[in-house]
Scaffold this active site. Structure first.
Site, PDB file in Angstrom:
ATOM      1  N   ALA A 196      46.225  -6.465 -32.533  1.00 48.33           N
ATOM      2  CA  ALA A 196      45.679  -7.406 -33.508  1.00 48.33           C
ATOM      3  C   ALA A 196      46.662  -8.563 -33.605  1.00 48.33           C
ATOM      4  CB  ALA A 196      45.481  -6.734 -34.861  1.00 48.33           C
ATOM      5  N   CYS A 245      36.657 -12.557 -30.116  1.00 51.33           N
ATOM      6  CA  CYS A 245      37.924 -11.974 -30.574  1.00 51.33           C
ATOM      7  C   CYS A 245      37.687 -11.128 -31.824  1.00 51.33           C
ATOM      8  CB  CYS A 245      38.943 -13.058 -30.885  1.00 51.33           C
ATOM      9  SG  CYS A 245      40.532 -12.368 -31.389  1.00 51.33           S
ATOM     10  N   GLY A 278      44.579  -7.137 -17.241  1.00 52.59           N
ATOM     11  CA  GLY A 278      45.139  -7.406 -18.565  1.00 52.59           C
ATOM     12  C   GLY A 278      46.171  -6.375 -18.958  1.00 52.59           C
ATOM     13  N   GLY A 295      45.895 -11.818 -33.409  1.00 50.45           N
ATOM     14  CA  GLY A 295      45.384 -12.865 -34.288  1.00 50.45           C
ATOM     15  C   GLY A 295      45.666 -14.261 -33.788  1.00 50.45           C
ATOM     16  N   LEU A 296      45.651 -14.396 -32.444  1.00 51.10           N
ATOM     17  CA  LEU A 296      45.687 -15.727 -31.827  1.00 51.10           C
ATOM     18  C   LEU A 296      46.942 -16.546 -32.126  1.00 51.10           C
ATOM     19  CD1 LEU A 296      41.942 -16.758 -32.282  1.00 51.10           C
ATOM     20  CD2 LEU A 296      43.060 -15.993 -30.190  1.00 51.10           C
TER      21      LEU A 296
HETATM   22  C1  LIG Z   1      47.658  -8.174 -26.477  1.00 47.02           C
HETATM   23  C2  LIG Z   1      46.330  -8.752 -26.130  1.00 47.02           C
HETATM   24  C3  LIG Z   1      46.019 -10.065 -26.491  1.00 47.02           C
HETATM   25  C4  LIG Z   1      44.768 -10.601 -26.181  1.00 47.02           C
HETATM   26  N1  LIG Z   1      44.500 -11.904 -26.513  1.00 47.02           N
HETATM   27  C5  LIG Z   1      43.310 -12.452 -26.136  1.00 47.02           C
HETATM   28  C6  LIG Z   1      43.029 -13.834 -26.384  1.00 47.02           C
HETATM   29  O1  LIG Z   1      43.856 -14.559 -26.929  1.00 47.02           O
HETATM   30  N2  LIG Z   1      41.824 -14.333 -25.994  1.00 47.02           N
HETATM   31  C7  LIG Z   1      40.884 -13.537 -25.362  1.00 47.02           C
HETATM   32  O2  LIG Z   1      39.811 -14.030 -25.016  1.00 47.02           O
HETATM   33  N3  LIG Z   1      41.136 -12.248 -25.110  1.00 47.02           N
HETATM   34  C8  LIG Z   1      42.320 -11.683 -25.480  1.00 47.02           C
HETATM   35  N4  LIG Z   1      42.573 -10.359 -25.181  1.00 47.02           N
HETATM   36  C9  LIG Z   1      41.552  -9.572 -24.492  1.00 47.02           C
HETATM   37  C10 LIG Z   1      41.834  -9.496 -22.981  1.00 47.02           C
HETATM   38  O3  LIG Z   1      41.812 -10.764 -22.404  1.00 47.02           O
HETATM   39  C11 LIG Z   1      40.810  -8.583 -22.283  1.00 47.02           C
HETATM   40  O4  LIG Z   1      39.513  -9.106 -22.464  1.00 47.02           O
HETATM   41  C12 LIG Z   1      40.829  -7.163 -22.812  1.00 47.02           C
HETATM   42  O5  LIG Z   1      42.144  -6.785 -23.129  1.00 47.02           O
HETATM   43  C13 LIG Z   1      40.252  -6.144 -21.820  1.00 47.02           C
HETATM   44  O6  LIG Z   1      40.975  -6.112 -20.622  1.00 47.02           O
HETATM   45  P1  LIG Z   1      42.194  -5.082 -20.323  1.00 47.02           P
HETATM   46  O7  LIG Z   1      41.714  -3.733 -20.708  1.00 47.02           O
HETATM   47  O8  LIG Z   1      42.459  -5.228 -18.866  1.00 47.02           O
HETATM   48  O9  LIG Z   1      43.344  -5.536 -21.177  1.00 47.02           O
HETATM   49  C14 LIG Z   1      43.816  -9.812 -25.504  1.00 47.02           C
HETATM   50  C15 LIG Z   1      44.136  -8.504 -25.147  1.00 47.02           C
HETATM   51  C16 LIG Z   1      45.368  -7.957 -25.449  1.00 47.02           C
HETATM   52  C17 LIG Z   1      45.660  -6.547 -25.057  1.00 47.02           C
END
Ligand SMILES: Cc1cc2nc3c(=O)[nH]c(=O)nc-3n(C[C@H](O)[C@H](O)[C@H](O)COP(=O)(O)O)c2cc1C
Ligand SMILES: Cc1cc2nc3c(=O)[nH]c(=O)nc-3n(C[C@H](O)[C@H](O)[C@H](O)COP(=O)(O)OP(=O)(O)OC[C@H]3O[C@@H](n4cnc5c(N)ncnc54)[C@H](O)[C@@H]3O)c2cc1C
Ligand SMILES: Cc1cc2nc3c(=O)[nH]c(=O)nc-3n(C[C@H](O)[C@H](O)[C@H](O)COP(=O)(O)OP(=O)(O)OC[C@H]3O[C@@H](n4cnc5c(N)ncnc54)[C@H](O)[C@@H]3O)c2cc1C
Ligand SMILES: Cc1cc2nc3c(=O)[nH]c(=O)nc-3n(C[C@H](O)[C@H](O)[C@H](O)COP(=O)(O)O)c2cc1C
Ligand code: FES
Ligand code: FES
Lengths: 262, 312, 312, 262
Positions: free
Chosen positions: C70, C129, C264, C72-73
């Protein structure tokens, strides 16, 4: 099956038989006392929740005196890889013995055991048991190459062993199915027992039907519970509307009870 | 040991630890492994009106810390259940909850009628199975449809009606409100997440049914979130489930608002998981000297009320 | 080594392996570990109009085979991004996709306008998000709202618009169709699953923000299912993500219909995961003697058309 | 930091120091060459994807000659438990060195090192380094009981060691914070360095502000990337609108840079 249980066992011996084949011997007194040929156990493979499921392995050998049980396995994926890293003295969780094993019937007491690759695993325990019951047995072992022929000398204690390899590096050149057809034409048997890849089982099943000689097949399916509860490990029963559970209704089936695909 | 009694929808249980439908068969399967009368209640595999052969194999596929399944409700049908299986289940001296799955609303009603007076202690309506094409999730994801089925079943039976919800919706709290308004005496959540795996070697879906339901520890955070949201939205007890493996996991659900928990896929990892959960809960309550364990239900949001508002 | 070129929304990439927004910062953070110019494209952490401090700590909580976050951008805002960070990112010689997050539809438009001509190669609209109260998932879970934001952004910019979808909806394929009809040139899926964990010792939610987004291998089956469903419903390319750790995982997404993939959370398990995925894809194509790797896209349903119908 | 990288290392030695405290020594030549006191590494803990995240551990000791790096850790949960099961010769993945370590400034070259429990881990490397730079150091170590006092004899090589225990079973009875206040009243220092539980850090921070003596604190937060990319490991900066990343902006902060809660 009354001794089926969840046991925490210790590794007594862990041998590398070839590049990716291992023989794992566990201290498991109750399991050793209760296990019958053709039954299996579900082994915990991993320290966390990944891998999540236990792995089914056939009971390969039982040493009643020392209370140990052995498994013969090939490293295939992440679960068996983890298992292969277990060392002497370390713990392995185990649920067993499970399933319906081999049955020994027939008046002639002559059995043909057919296997390929790692399929020898449950047949060694069977061979030993059949010998104890005064059966005369012939064991066919197939593999791609010489190195793939497992437990040959172990089986030789219990009966006549015939071997085939795809490349001819040991025994007859060709598949174990060819070998089977040859042997079959000459001798007669009260029972065929088979374990191995699907094509071998299909061929045995076919031959059994053609010649009217009962065959018992040890099947494999992906499993979750191993106890008959989840309905996950099914195979098509002879009655097409019935799906049978490999873990509880099998893993050993009469060839006439199931419809194999492939 | 600490006592952990609870009443769910009028069904009295000696502890709040159940088993999740479909992972425990009809109880007998686990008897060689542990004394199933230790459980708070037994929940059957999903029952259909007619015998059901289920989906084609393969039906299982392991995933990281989880499991995809597409059993498709294989079961001998409600009549065989009542005549052959239920007497055995009742002999364990533990409440029996029948999980029922209709392919239409009418079938749900017919199942409920058939089970009324049969000796089961309650019904769990599986309007959330992702592995059947009719009924199941399609029905359970639409709040209006779901509510109408629940209302019809409640009218048709004198048994307590527990409704099992799918997490595969945009707004599970809204769905829960509709279903409770329609008469659900308790809620079970969650059913599996809709998932799919490709068998890369074969170049096609790993399951015979193409899609499947994801369960196990992998989904626990989604399940705890669902319980947290729903518990703050309705006034009926919740049976929480989804990846519960330990007493600590069960406490997560209880603190989030569950009045009971069910152990499911964890049994595949450790067949003794359910009894371990009971023991660990007992030990926790003793160590913390908790008088009535029910004070823990929802404590994570009841205590600090400032938290409670943030999620709805 | 096999060539793996691809075009997504008109952005040419030398391979289809990207990084998932928010897990890779702005690229510089991973430079000590591997050559980030090996990647198909870089995707920034979510950018907001004003600098954003993000959510209170704790922001991370480990779950079985996964991670709740979490954040929160937290980011320095789009202006600092354009002036200080983008020049560095562009120096790697790899396309840069800006992930943008408005708290309102107007903010999305303003962000798109600000970035037009800035030197980024495309926009990824984060309308999914789960960790912000306004905008984000609330907006992205409503097909009408989502479509109107997408249409407005497409009008406001000459950059290709990729839209990132949330899996926390009843019907992701329907949502995808609306968003594509509104002008999305490509889709990213999936964002995180809405989850929650209780810190049992503390007796309260583990994350400062209460709920969080679940990512990592745990969610992979849900992500592959989303790609499978959406790829058969729309005609734009899909960037698949959710728990991809290996080349085999990437192939699951590609066979299900993804034209590119993003790595990710896997980077947290193995910081070299993204380069390993590239190498494993290259090796797979060579071993299988695949002429154009793009023939793999959607092959799991394109091949056996009988499968294709079952899921929609 | 230019040598930061992902390394596959081998266990050279793994010692049990007390019931749940271990010292793990890894062969990691590049890390050994690059590491600075106060920096840390992210260690892979587990064979599958569960546990999923790496665990941050401070660099405890570096043997440049043999190219080894040691970590001192307490088994807390599933990750460190797995780590504790690693035996000599087995592999451990490691990302490091990471973060901003301790800084050595001040004209008097007199330092006070304050730690409690496992907090000694990064301070040993610091003590050794400071001695090499001709600093005079006093080391305070607190613990609940005698058994919790770690590395006492190691520290004695580098300076004066004072110990406190809650139960008085070693050194002065009471907390290390009491000890700190006493020592502080008598002597003067150019720098305080602290690592340990939150209350210790809060007390040091307070004292530092009161007396106007700079303090550096080694903080802990849950981490995912360890590289400053994910924004997950934040702590409140002195400027309340700014959240600082423990992994990249720290883990060592000047007491004046951060606002500690608790
Ligand atoms: C720590 C963290 C921060 C993230 N921040 C963003 C974000 O700023 N914008 C967004 O579109 N997705 C964000 N995501 C989502 C990832 O881009 C991705 O869609 C999601 O984690 C699923 O992929 P993964 O399982 O390979 O991590 C974030 C994910 C994680 C774990
Ligand atoms: C009753 C029974 C007895 C068996 N006996 C033996 C034996 O004695 N020796 C031996 O080497 N192998 C045996 N197998 C096969 C063995 O279970 C698999 O090779 C093993 O599960 C592979 O696990 P993995 O993690 O290495 O592979 P992975 O591919 O990583 O496993 C992933 C999942 O698929 C399942 N799986 C993969 N292959 C099979 C398979 N062939 N059958 C069932 N499930 C599978 C795993 O159990 C796991 O759930 C037996 C299978 C069954 C059903
Ligand atoms: C920069 C830094 C240096 C550290 N150095 C040391 C050291 O030298 N020796 C030592 O014993 N410990 C040290 N710690 C704490 C150590 O990281 C945790 O004890 C460890 O991660 C616990 O993991 P676990 O799996 O055993 O516990 P679990 O509770 O099972 O871990 C669950 C999750 O929480 C995280 N976590 C749990 N406790 C902490 C914590 N205190 N700090 C950060 N994350 C935590 C884990 O990394 C994991 O992601 C350090 C922490 C940081 C941030
Ligand atoms: C193999 C299997 C079969 C299941 N069958 C049913 C069923 O028949 N009816 C039902 O309501 N839920 C069924 N479920 C869902 C579980 O009851 C439970 O809701 C879900 O698995 C989440 O809990 P878990 O993660 O603890 O398994 C089944 C789950 C599994 C894994
Ligand atoms: S594995 Fe559960 S029924 Fe066979
Ligand atoms: S752990 Fe990712 S920014 Fe610190």
């Amino acid at each position: 099956m009354s001794k089926t249980g969840e046991y925490s066992t210790r590794v007594v011996e862990h041998l590398v038989l070839s590049r990716d084949v291992f023989r794992l011997t566990l201290e498991a007194t109750k399991l050793a006392a209760a296990a019958r040929p053709g039954q299996f156990a579900m082994l915990g493979c991993g320290s966390g929740f990944d891998p999540f499921l236990r792995r089914p392995l056939s009971i390969h050998r039982v040493q009643g005196v020392s209370g140990t049980v052995s498994f013969l396995y090939r490293v295939r994926g992440r679960g068996t890889e983890w298992l292969a890293s277990r060392r002497q003295g370390e713990a392995v969780s185990l649920l067993g013995p499970l399933g319906r094993g081999f049955r020994y019937e027939g008046n002639s007491k002559r059995a043909l055991l057919v296997s390929a690759g790692i399929g020898v695993a449950p047949l060694l325990f069977l061979a030993e048991t059949l010998m104890g019951l005064n059966w005369t047995i012939t064991i066919l072992i197939g593999a791609r190459t010489r190195k793939g022929i497992l437990c040959r000398s172990d089986f030789e204690r219990y009966g006549r062993v015939l071997v085939s390899t795809d490349d001819g590096s040991a025994g007859r050149r060709g598949s174990v199915v060819d070998l089977l057809r040859k042997v079959f034409d000459k001798d007669s048997y009260a029972q065929i027992y088979a374990c191995g890849p699907q094509p071998v089982l299909v061929a045995v099943s076919q031959l059994s039907a053609d010649k009217g000689i009962p065959a018992q097949l040890s099947l494999e399916e992906r499993m979750a519970c191993g106890l008959g509860a989840c309905m996950g490990c099914v195979c098509q029963g002879a009655d097409p509307s019935r799906m049978v559970r490999v873990c509880a209704d099998g893993p050993v089936f009469d060839a006439s009870e199931v419809i194999l695909n492939g | 040991m600490a006592d952990l009694p609870v009443q769910i929808a009028g069904i009295g249980m000696k502890n709040p630890v159940l088993v999740a439908s479909g992972t425990f068969g009809y109880g007998a399967e686990y008897r060689p492994v542990f004394d199933v009368s230790r459980l708070g209640a037994l929940v059957t595999k999903g029952l259909t009106l007619k015998p059901c052969a289920g989906n084609p194999a393969p039906r299982l596929w392991e995933t990281p810390a989880g499991l995809l399944n597409a059993i498709g409700l294989q079961n001998p049908g409600v009549d065989v259940f009542i005549s052959d299986i239920l007497p055995v289940m009742r002999s364990y001296g533990v409440p029996v909850i029948a999980n029922i799955a209709g392919f239409t609303g009418e079938e749900f009603v017919a199942l409920a009628e058939r089970l009324d007076g049969s000796g089961v202690d309650g019904l769990e309506l599986n309007i959330s199975c992702p592995n059947v094409k009719a009924g199941g999730m399609a029905l359970g994801a639409d709040p209006c449809l779901a509510a109408s089925v629940v209302a019809a079943v409640v009218r048709a039976t004198s048994l307590p009606v527990i409704v099992k919800l799918t997490p595969n919706v945009t707004d599970i709290a809204g769905l829960a409100r509709e279903v409770v308004a329609a008469g659900a005496a308790a809620l079970s959540l969650i059913n599996t997440l809709l998932g799919l795996a490709i068998d890369v070697d074969a170049g096609k879906p790993a399951l015979g049914n193409v899609t499947g339901g994801l369960s196990g520890p992998a989904i626990r955070p989604v399940a705890v979130r669902a319980v947290w949201q729903v518990a703050q939205s309705v006034d009926v007890p919740i049976i929480g489930m989804g990846g519960i493996c330990t007493g600590r996991d069960a406490l997560e659900f209880i603190l989030a608002g569950a009045s009971a928990v069910a152990v499911g896929s964890a049994l595949f990892h450790d067949p003794l998981a359910a009894v371990k959960v009971i023991k660990e809960l007992e030990r926790y309550c003793e160590r913390k000297e908790i008088g009535d364990w029910r004070s823990l239900i929802g404590a994570a949001w009841k205590r600090g009320n400032s938290l409670a508002g943030e999620v709805r």
